[in-house]
Motif scaffolding. Structure first.
Motif, short mmCIF file in Angstrom:
data_model
loop_
_atom_site.label_atom_id
_atom_site.label_comp_id
_atom_site.label_asym_id
_atom_site.label_seq_id
_atom_site.Cartn_x
_atom_site.Cartn_y
_atom_site.Cartn_z
N SER B 91 0.93 -1.21 -0.08
CA SER B 91 0.04 -0.10 -0.04
C SER B 91 0.88 1.21 -0.05
O SER B 91 0.43 2.24 0.63
CB SER B 91 -0.91 -0.06 1.26
N SER B 93 2.23 2.99 1.71
CA SER B 93 2.38 3.62 3.06
C SER B 93 3.61 4.89 3.02
O SER B 93 4.42 5.01 3.75
CB SER B 93 3.06 2.49 4.00
N LEU B 95 3.82 8.81 3.70
CA LEU B 95 3.28 9.84 4.82
C LEU B 95 2.46 10.78 3.87
O LEU B 95 3.40 11.60 3.19
CB LEU B 95 4.39 10.38 5.66
N PRO B 96 1.10 11.02 3.77
CA PRO B 96 0.68 12.13 2.79
C PRO B 96 1.02 13.31 2.95
O PRO B 96 0.86 14.01 2.02
CB PRO B 96 -0.87 11.73 2.90
N HIS B 142 -0.36 12.41 -2.89
CA HIS B 142 -1.74 12.38 -3.60
C HIS B 142 -1.71 13.06 -5.05
O HIS B 142 -2.80 12.61 -5.80
CB HIS B 142 -2.81 12.87 -2.67
N ARG B 283 -14.91 2.38 6.51
CA ARG B 283 -15.05 3.50 7.73
C ARG B 283 -14.85 4.55 6.75
O ARG B 283 -13.93 4.82 5.98
CB ARG B 283 -13.98 3.20 8.68
N PHE B 285 -15.69 8.89 6.79
CA PHE B 285 -16.32 9.91 7.62
C PHE B 285 -16.83 11.10 6.60
O PHE B 285 -17.36 11.80 7.42
CB PHE B 285 -15.13 10.64 8.47
N LYS B 286 -16.79 10.81 5.53
CA LYS B 286 -17.28 12.10 4.64
C LYS B 286 -18.75 12.16 4.63
O LYS B 286 -19.67 11.49 4.70
CB LYS B 286 -16.84 11.60 3.09
#
Lengths: 535, 294
Positions: B91, B93, B95-96, B142, B283, B285-286
């Motif tokens: 993935s 991984s 850090l964004p 991103h 999950r 949250f949007k």
């Protein structure tokens, strides 16, 4: 094109995305779609606001209270004018008091000129008011006349009937002593009938009275206008008289010159006197020196105007907000890091989160009062009174109590969100930290806090909103200066004008809350690394 | 083992088992796994999804401890993760909130604390150049495509200069074209740098192209490593000529038929012991959008 995208990004970050169709339209992008969006996001809300205003204007005058009519939008706007006029006048007085030299004299001259102008205008306005009043009085009499005569007639009829019936029944009662039961029963029925008729007449009279009062209350726009013009001029005259005094003989410079003169002569007297009581004369010099110093730093005692109350409320809410953040973020991080700590905190969060500010405030006031039995000499109050801008806003125990109450009510949102943010950290990121063998603090500051930052800011945003809502209630209850105090004063005052001023406060509080929220959204966007919209 | 390694193996799994749950009713994901990887050897472990491949990487990296047996590196037991065994996660991984440079810099600063800031910069730039990302140096993750993100991840892992590279399905989330390009890059880098590599994959072509040895992982639960297929194709390999070689075709057919056989066997097993899947919900949250243009 470059400008367009930059603008759109700024608009998006600032949370003003309703403007983006305007920018896109200006750039000529899909006009149909943009017009549709403008219609939906700009025209519809404006239309809704206008509709709200119209309904308000129609419904408000139909509701009478003991403080007068419910104010219409126009009256609220007038109240807003009144509030800002008061503020402007007081600010002018404050500045005028401190003016020196030529600028003071120029200001004085100008004010005197304006005063004579206003005085002649006021005479004219009063004359006009008198004329309008006379003409409306006759008109009013004309309108009222039919109602009044109807009422008077009914009133007389009622009074006459009651009197005459009573006399008749009394007389008849005198002859009843030697009569039998049937006559006495007939008398009873007679008296009952009279009673009913009296009640009827009274009700009719009261109905006519209401009509008469309604007619009397009829307002005349001309009269209202003339009255307003006269009142405004009167107000300005009062202000100018006071202002001329403050710029003239009561100004700091003027008073200071007088005090310096006195000081000089007392010095002279002390130095040259050959026979007087030198002890006393020397004391005079000292006294005059002190007095001169006091005058030199004196300020106009400006009353609390609404803008000043607002600034104080903002100071108060940010103090509370800062306090809440300092408490909530570290505890939230600990909760997110350790399930054990979270378990320990859960009952407190669940128990204290729903407690109303109205319960916290008395407790906080008692505790703060306990720590500061003599607030004026408490080190914290003394220290705060020395901070340049803050000292003008009367930082007292009530301020601290309100701020702490705000903190107690608002910290929960930040705490819970911080815990959630820290708890929902990506396991892969933690694995990276483990492979790199990051120490605890490096892991905290380089991995955990950056991950949680967007959620922490979401929590802070909710906290600030809650804090602002809680603050006004806390200020009303604690009679601390601020917006709450203003509302409380207006409520206690109870005049029609202050009723409208409370409405003004509604819009100001709402507007400031909205701006605070937008600022928090903006900050939240800045720290968010993903592109998901925050609303 | 079809190949005998002389001396102490560089990386070694010795009778390793790992399972979850209480001891009496423990469900083993991996059982009795033995693996020896020689220095500078490229080993590919191939298996179906869900067979425990990622768990195997976690064990090798030291992110998880085996319930039984031992993981050893140069004869010393591995007890915790460290930069000597660089892991490249499926993935990415990354850090964004850090740029491409920042992500790699974080690792370099941590692994080489004695570097001056100029040395750090030089080191980071070298590895960014190695994966052809110099132009995207200051972009946030991103803003990058999947392939570019995985390149950053590769550069970060290589920049740590680990003794062993553990690649956990690094390319399986990418489209076929990007995957081919990255395979070639990994191949080139490996042939230049010569490191010990354990590659986890589900792609037979990828395994044959890159590895010296291919070891199938049997279906879980209780998966274990099967006998290895040695890849005797000459290096440097070239994907354009490789597929024409009869040895390549034979090997591919062998491995594929072995894996297909495993799958059939596993299906038979699975029909008897049906494992209940956990109820997992996304999950998210949007909130529903309330503003235009979203």
């Amino acid at each position: 094109m470059e400008i367009k995208y930059r603008l759109l990004k700024v608009i998006d970050t600032a949370g003003l995305s309703f403007l983006s169709p305007v920018v896109r339209l200006a750039a000529g992008e899909e006009p149909r779609k943009q017009l549709k969006d403008i219609g939906r996001w700009i025209i519809v809300p404006v239309f809704a606001m206008v509709l709200f205003g119209v309904l308000w204007s129609i419904i408000a005058p139909r509701h009478k209270t003991k403080s007068g009519e419910v104010p219409t939008p126009a009256v609220v706007l007038e109240a807003w004018d009144g509030i800002s006029r008061f503020h402007d006048n007081e600010s002018a007085k404050e500045e005028g008091f401190q003016l020196t030299g030529d600028s003071r004299l120029a200001e004085l001259k100008q004010a005197v000129a304006r005063l004579s102008e206003v005085e002649s205008l006021e005479v004219a306005a009063n004359q006009r008011l008198k004329e309008v009043r006379e003409s409306t009085d006759t008109e009013k009499l004309k309108i009222i006349a039919p109602f009044k005569s109807a009422y008077d007639a009914k009133s007389n009829e009622y009074r006459d009937y009651r009197k005459s019936s009573a006399a008749r029944l009394k007389e008849l009662g005198g002859t009843l002593l030697e009569k039998g039961e049937s006559e006495r029963l007939a008398y009873l029925a007679d008296m009952r009938a009279v009673e009913v008729k009296t009640e009827e007449l009274k009700a009719e009279r009261d109905a006519l009275k209401v009509e008469l009062e309604a007619a009397e209350e009829q307002t005349f726009p001309d009269l209202k206008e003339a009255l307003k013009a006269s009142t405004l001029l009167g107000e300005e005259k009062q202000f100018l008289i006071k202002y001329i005094d403050l710029v003239g003989e009561s100004s700091r410079e003027f008073k200071l010159a007088a005090a310096q003169e006195t000081l000089k002569s007392s010095r002279q007297e002390f130095l040259t006197s050959t026979e007087g009581d030198l002890y006393k004369l020397c004391g005079n010099v000292i006294k005059n020196e002190k007095f001169t110093e006091t005058i030199g730093t004196s300020q106009y005692a400006k009353p609390w105007t609404l803008p000043k109350q607002i600034v104080r409320s903002l100071f108060c809410v940010f103090t509370g907000f800062l306090l809440a953040s300092i408490i909530a973020i570290p505890i939230g991080i600990l909760c997110g890091l350790s399930n054990t700590f979270m378990a320990a905190m859960t009952p407190f969060i669940a128990l204290f989160k729903p407690v109303s500010p109205l319960v916290w405030l008395p407790i906080v006031m008692i505790i703060v009062g306990g720590f500061m039995p003599d607030p004026d000499n408490h080190w914290l109050i003394v220290a705060l009174a020395k901070v340049p801008i803050l000292k003008e806003y009367k930082i007292d125990p009530m301020f601290l109590s309100s701020a702490i109450t705000v903190a107690l009510c608002s910290l929960w949102a930040t705490l819970v969100n911080t815990a959630l943010g820290v708890g929902s950290i990506d396991k892969d990121h933690l694995n990276v930290a483990r492979v790199l063998r990051l120490g605890f603090f490096a892991r905290l500051f380089k991995i955990i806090i950056p991950t949680a930052l967007p959620l922490i800011f979401a929590g802070l945003r909710i906290s600030l909103g809650v804090g602002w809502m809680v603050l006004v209630a806390a200020e009303i209850l604690s009679t601390s200066e601020g917006i709450g105090k203003f509302v409380n004063d207006m409520y206690t005052n109870g005049s029609a004008e202050s009723f409208a001023q409370i409405f003004v406060v509604v819009f100001i509080v709402g507007f400031i809350g909205m701006v605070l929220d937008r600022i928090m959204v903006f900050l939240q966007r800045l720290v968010s690394f993903d592109t998901s919209p925050a609303l | 083992m079809s190949e005998v390694i002389t001396g102490t193996p560089f990386l070694e799994l010795d009778g390793v088992a790992i399972g979850f749950g209480p001891e009496k009713t423990r469900t083993d994901i991996l059982r009795d796994v033995n693996l020896e990887v020689g220095e500078n050897e490229f080993v590919a472990i191939i298996g179906f999804s869900g067979s425990g491949k990622s768990t195997l990487v976690s064990l090798l990296a030291g992110l998880e401890r085996p319930t039984e047996g031992e993981v050893r590196m140069e004869g010393v037991e591995v007890t915790r993760p460290g930069p000597r065994r660089g892991v490249m996660f499926q993935s990415y991984s990354l850090l964004p909130w850090l740029s491409v440079f920042g992500n790699i810099e974080l690792a370099v600063k941590q692994v080489f604390p004695s570097f001056s800031s100029a040395e750090v910069r030089k080191h980071v730039d070298r590895y960014i150049e190695m994966v052809n990302l110099t132009d995207a140096c200051d972009k946030a993750p991103h803003e990058l495509s999947g392939g570019m993100r995985q390149r950053v991840s590769l550069a970060r892992t290589l920049a740590m200069q680990p003794d062993v590279l553990l690649l956990d399905e690094p390319l399986s989330a990418l489209d076929a074209l990007t995957r081919a390009v990255l395979q070639d890059e990994i191949l080139q880098i490996w042939e230049k740098e010569k490191k010990t590599v354990v590659l986890i994959t589900n792609d037979v072509d990828e395994a044959i192209l890159l590895a010296d040895r291919i070891i199938p992982l049997t279906m879980g639960p209780e998966a274990t490593l099967a006998d290895a297929f040695p890849v005797d194709l000459k290096r440097p390999r070239d994907r354009r000529t490789l597929t024409d070689q009869p040895a390549y075709q034979r090997l591919k057919a062998e491995i594929t038929s072995y894996l297909v056989g495993l799958n059939k066997e596993a299906r038979k097993l699975r029909s008897k012991t049906l494992v209940a899947m956990p109820e997992v919900k996304p999950r998210d949250f949007k909130l529903p959008s309330m503003m235009p243009g979203r």
